[in-house]
Design an enzyme around this catalytic site. Sequence first.
Site, mmCIF file in Angstrom:
data_model
loop_
_atom_site.group_PDB
_atom_site.id
_atom_site.type_symbol
_atom_site.label_atom_id
_atom_site.label_comp_id
_atom_site.label_asym_id
_atom_site.label_seq_id
_atom_site.Cartn_x
_atom_site.Cartn_y
_atom_site.Cartn_z
ATOM 1 N N ASN A 7 -6.164 -0.777 0.151
ATOM 2 C CA ASN A 7 -7.611 -1.398 0.491
ATOM 3 C C ASN A 7 -8.622 -1.463 -0.565
ATOM 4 O OD1 ASN A 7 -9.743 -1.863 1.853
ATOM 5 N ND2 ASN A 7 -9.883 0.430 3.067
ATOM 6 N N TRP A 8 -8.711 -2.729 -0.756
ATOM 7 C CA TRP A 8 -9.708 -2.985 -1.884
ATOM 8 C C TRP A 8 -11.222 -2.740 -1.793
ATOM 9 C CZ3 TRP A 8 -7.817 -8.046 -4.665
ATOM 10 C CH2 TRP A 8 -6.474 -8.069 -5.155
ATOM 11 N N LYS A 9 -11.358 -2.531 -0.395
ATOM 12 C CA LYS A 9 -13.006 -2.262 0.175
ATOM 13 C C LYS A 9 -13.765 -3.612 -0.298
ATOM 14 C CE LYS A 9 -12.116 2.381 0.814
ATOM 15 N NZ LYS A 9 -12.385 3.697 0.938
ATOM 16 N N HIS A 94 -11.670 1.561 10.240
ATOM 17 C CA HIS A 94 -11.778 2.254 9.093
ATOM 18 C C HIS A 94 -12.866 3.294 9.143
ATOM 19 C CE1 HIS A 94 -12.486 3.413 4.688
ATOM 20 N NE2 HIS A 94 -11.239 3.396 4.860
ATOM 21 N N GLU A 164 -6.412 9.213 8.461
ATOM 22 C CA GLU A 164 -7.303 9.169 7.120
ATOM 23 C C GLU A 164 -8.439 10.133 7.705
ATOM 24 O OE1 GLU A 164 -7.324 5.696 4.359
ATOM 25 O OE2 GLU A 164 -8.530 5.054 6.093
ATOM 26 N N GLY A 170 -12.231 9.112 -0.482
ATOM 27 C CA GLY A 170 -12.949 8.991 -1.700
ATOM 28 C C GLY A 170 -13.275 10.447 -2.105
ATOM 29 N N SER A 210 -7.639 9.802 -0.856
ATOM 30 C CA SER A 210 -7.427 10.275 -2.075
ATOM 31 C C SER A 210 -5.732 10.384 -2.609
ATOM 32 C CB SER A 210 -7.869 11.660 -2.109
ATOM 33 O OG SER A 210 -9.417 11.622 -2.073
HETATM 34 P P1 PGA Z 1 -9.360 6.416 -1.186
HETATM 35 O O1 PGA Z 1 -9.748 5.632 -0.027
HETATM 36 O O2 PGA Z 1 -7.834 6.202 -1.316
HETATM 37 O O3 PGA Z 1 -10.101 5.985 -2.258
HETATM 38 O O4 PGA Z 1 -9.753 7.832 -1.071
HETATM 39 C C1 PGA Z 1 -8.945 5.573 1.232
HETATM 40 C C2 PGA Z 1 -9.494 4.756 2.163
HETATM 41 O O5 PGA Z 1 -10.641 4.586 2.368
HETATM 42 O O6 PGA Z 1 -8.737 4.104 2.929
#
Ligand code: PGA
Length: 252
Positions: A7-9, A94, A164, A170, A210
């Site tokens: 997920n590149w956001k 999400h 998640e 994060g 993470s």
């Molecule tokens: P992260 O994000 O791997 O940077 O913790 C995961 C997500 O938000 O899907």
Amino acid sequence: MKTIIGNWKMNPGTFIEAKRLFEATKKIPTNSKKVELIIAPPHMFLRELSKGYRGTRIEFAAQDISRDQEGSHTGETSATQVHDTGSTHVIIGHAERRALGENEEDIHAKVLMALEAKLNPIIAIGESERDAHGDYIKTVRRQITTALDGIPAARFKNITIAYEPIWAIGAEHAPDAHAVHQMVLLVRKTLRDFYGEKAMKATRIVYGGSVNEENARDIFSVPELDGVLIGRASLDPIKFATIARAAAETSV
Ligand code: PGA
């Protein structure tokens, strides 16, 4: 078979950089029988990346869709429009979308829209905190059953649940394999209780929050877990490649 969703956001800032990141990601060696790679770039880059890609090893996902089919919804992108870019999946619910006000009814509507448009929903669920009374268990069960309400058992082969926990997104550390396994069991049990054994078995379950090149192998060792959803580490092709290698080596 393990699924890795990147997920590149809202990254990167320009199409040139997105193309560079995708080119590097594309080169990651994976055995497609063992590892399924799904990349979720910003909507803006989806069509050009997916239409320009001639291979079959990588699939594309959007990071969100509208709950509506078409019409006066400024700024929104419909499931049909996402499907038209060549994408096969969409992340729905999400935590970062929920934080902007998306509620469980919106998420249910989006899941229906996705299935209708032949997009496979990746439904993100997870509690914001671990309370001592165990309310987080109720939260997770409710998120699952609301999102999947009324969906026939035959469609569950198209569904992925991404567990998640918000406190791990994060963050510095992911929960350990044992803690992830407990929640995978809870998700499987909820699916079995509400939709039956067949639907439970058909659903893919991934963990997100993470995941990195250091803990991936531990997380891939979790029984009955089908893969991972990765944020930050998906923006670094070297880290992402290490995770993909761990997936291939632990996949049966
Ligand atoms: P992260 O994000 O791997 O940077 O913790 C995961 C997500 O938000 O899907």
